[in-house]
Scaffold this motif. Structure first.
Motif, PDB file in Angstrom:
ATOM      1  N   ASN A 157       0.859  -1.177   0.000  1.00 52.79           N
ATOM      2  CA  ASN A 157       0.000   0.000   0.000  1.00 52.79           C
ATOM      3  C   ASN A 157       0.904   1.238   0.000  1.00 52.79           C
ATOM      4  N   TRP A 254      -6.236 -11.636   1.517  1.00 51.59           N
ATOM      5  CA  TRP A 254      -6.370 -10.506   0.590  1.00 51.59           C
ATOM      6  C   TRP A 254      -7.436  -9.528   1.068  1.00 51.59           C
ATOM      7  N   GLN A 255      -8.520 -10.042   1.604  1.00 50.51           N
ATOM      8  CA  GLN A 255      -9.593  -9.179   2.084  1.00 50.51           C
ATOM      9  C   GLN A 255      -9.102  -8.257   3.199  1.00 50.51           C
ATOM     10  N   ALA A 258      -7.182  -5.547   1.508  1.00 49.26           N
ATOM     11  CA  ALA A 258      -8.092  -4.670   0.767  1.00 49.26           C
ATOM     12  C   ALA A 258      -8.787  -3.648   1.661  1.00 49.26           C
ATOM     13  N   GLN A 271      -4.790 -11.834  -7.956  1.00 46.28           N
ATOM     14  CA  GLN A 271      -5.423 -10.724  -7.232  1.00 46.28           C
ATOM     15  C   GLN A 271      -5.247  -9.381  -7.940  1.00 46.28           C
ATOM     16  N   ASN A 274      -8.457  -7.531  -8.446  1.00 44.64           N
ATOM     17  CA  ASN A 274      -8.979  -7.009  -7.182  1.00 44.64           C
ATOM     18  C   ASN A 274      -8.146  -5.836  -6.686  1.00 44.64           C
ATOM     19  N   ALA A 275      -6.840  -5.883  -6.946  1.00 43.89           N
ATOM     20  CA  ALA A 275      -5.972  -4.778  -6.524  1.00 43.89           C
ATOM     21  C   ALA A 275      -6.367  -3.483  -7.213  1.00 43.89           C
ATOM     22  N   ALA A 278      -9.286  -1.946  -5.436  1.00 42.95           N
ATOM     23  CA  ALA A 278      -9.173  -1.762  -3.983  1.00 42.95           C
ATOM     24  C   ALA A 278      -9.398  -0.326  -3.529  1.00 42.95           C
ATOM     25  N   TYR A 282      -1.238   1.001  -5.136  1.00 42.66           N
ATOM     26  CA  TYR A 282      -0.463  -0.136  -4.658  1.00 42.66           C
ATOM     27  C   TYR A 282       0.726  -0.366  -5.587  1.00 42.66           C
TER      28      TYR A 282
END
Length: 415
Positions: A157, A254-255, A258, A271, A274-275, A278, A282
């Motif tokens: 992050n 991962w959650q 996130a 992922q 999903n990234a 988010a 990142y």
């Protein structure tokens, strides 16, 4: 090759221990196979039930059959189900013509005598990256063509690292990563999340650290193995990683990342989508080795294989289907769909040109190893289960890292 019922039942047990560690959807379909000469029907099994007939993957499978002059009957099921049903189908003499299987399962199917060598089929694997192909090589013979690979790296992050005055480029080894985690914690944020669950996912996520210390899977209780497990324990005990890593799957881990509260997440190529959703900036780092460099990471992904048939005249068409599925143009489309890194340098270059975010993943795959490589083959499940048990025992405080790995090595030696 002749298979005994005992060999097949042993192999089924091994497949059951190797659950998929990548993000493929669940579900199953009834197995379907049968005879069909060229111009008839050829049976194809894959572990992608999330892709229906109208998807890019479903259309490609149909097209490859059409181009070969046959109709392809596609059956999709989850990874473990597919491996088990393949062994049972072989026992009954009605294995599918072409089958896509998770790479650790290849050696199990080979031991059961139900896969053809790529050389016997005339399939060319010369352009495949050797370490990716290695998961399907047994006794110097290749038994399938990889469709692509996924693996692990560290997502980070950017906002949290900036606030904690951590330059991502400074993370080059275990000491610098731990120092970064300390700064993040001091800044009031959370450090790193990963999966240490007591399944294959736990072993999969521990392997980069184990290998990154120089560990050898035939010597779980080595000083190198103890160093890797001690690192994870220090992180959990020091509050740099949450205690729920013991229950975390790669999805739940991962959650946590996130939520935006964690600086780092060990997770996979799957992922990336999903990234992007988010809601925060990142980046991606290769997992560092203990003393620097990229740690070897385990390869995930599937191999296209051709099971043994009573009617060997079917192999010519099966070869055409496999060649179609794995030619450069189709690999690019398929690996883009799956968020996999292609198994050839040519297609990898095209992927990075299309999506620069894949560049660190190409580097990670270049340093990757097959879990069954190095001659481990079907021994891997008897090593992996004691390994994930050791991780659980050490992180929960039940045993010291040394004692946990001593017990793991004893168990693995009996496997």
């Amino acid at each position: 090759m002749r298979n005994t019922r005992r060999t097949l039942l042993t192999a089924i047990a091994a497949v059951g221990a190797l659950t998929s560690v990548a993000a493929c959807g669940g579900g199953s379909d009834s197995s379907a196979s049968g005879s069909g000469k060229a111009g008839g029907t050829y049976n194809f099994w894959d572990p992608y039930p999330q892709f229906d007939a109208s998807s890019a993957w479903g259309k490609l499978v149909t097209k490859c059959g059409t181009d070969a002059g046959v109709k392809v009957k596609r059956t999709s099921m989850d990874t473990t189900d597919l491996g088990n049903k393949a062994l049972l189908a072989a026992q009954q003499g009605n294995a599918p013509d072409v089958m896509l299987v998770d790479n650790p399962v290849v050696s199990t199917l080979v031991e059961a005598g139900i896969l053809n060598k790529t050389s016997d089929l005339g399939l060319d694997t010369s352009s495949i990256q050797k370490n990716i192909l290695g998961a399907g090589v047994i006794d110097n013979a290749s038994y399938g063509v990889p469709i692509g690979a996924n693996t692990l790296a560290l997502y980070y992050n950017r906002k949290i690292l900036t606030a904690a005055h951590v330059d991502p480029a400074s993370v080059k080894d275990w000491a610098s990563l731990t120092a970064a985690l300390k700064k993040v914690k001091s800044a009031g944020k959370k450090g790193i999340t990963f999966s240490a669950i007591n399944t294959e996912e736990g072993s999969f996520q521990f392997l980069p650290w184990f290998w990154g210390a120089g560990g050898d899977l035939t010597k779980l209780d080595s000083d190198q193995g103890v160093a890797a497990l001690s690192l994870w324990k220090r992180w959990v005990d020091g509050g740099y990683a949450p205690k729920d890593v013991l229950q975390n799957t790669q999805t739940t881990s991962w959650q946590e990342f996130a939520t935006g509260d964690y600086a780092f997440s060990e997770n996979g190529t799957w992922q990336l989508g999903n990234a992007d959703k988010a809601g925060f900036a990142y980046g991606v780092l290769n997992i560092p080795g203990e003393n620097g460099g990229s740690a070897p990471v385990p390869t995930g992904g599937e191999f296209v294989t051709v099971p043994v048939q009573k009617d060997s005249s079917r192999y010519d068409v099966s070869k055409k289907i496999v060649t179609c599925l794995t030619n450069p143009t189709n690999l690019l489309t398929t690996d883009t769909t799956l968020t996999y890194v292609a198994p050839t340098a040519q297609v990898q270059a095209q992927q990075v040109k299309q999506n620069p975010e894949l560049k660190p993943w190409v580097g990670a795959v270049a340093a990757a190893r097959g879990r069954t490589s190095g001659g481990l083959g079907t021994k891997y499940p008897t090593i992996s289960q004691p390994l994930w048990t050791a991780v659980q025992n050490a992180l929960s405080g039940g045993k010291s890292p040394q004692a946990a790995l001593d017990a793991a090595q004893t168990a693995a030696s009996k496997g």
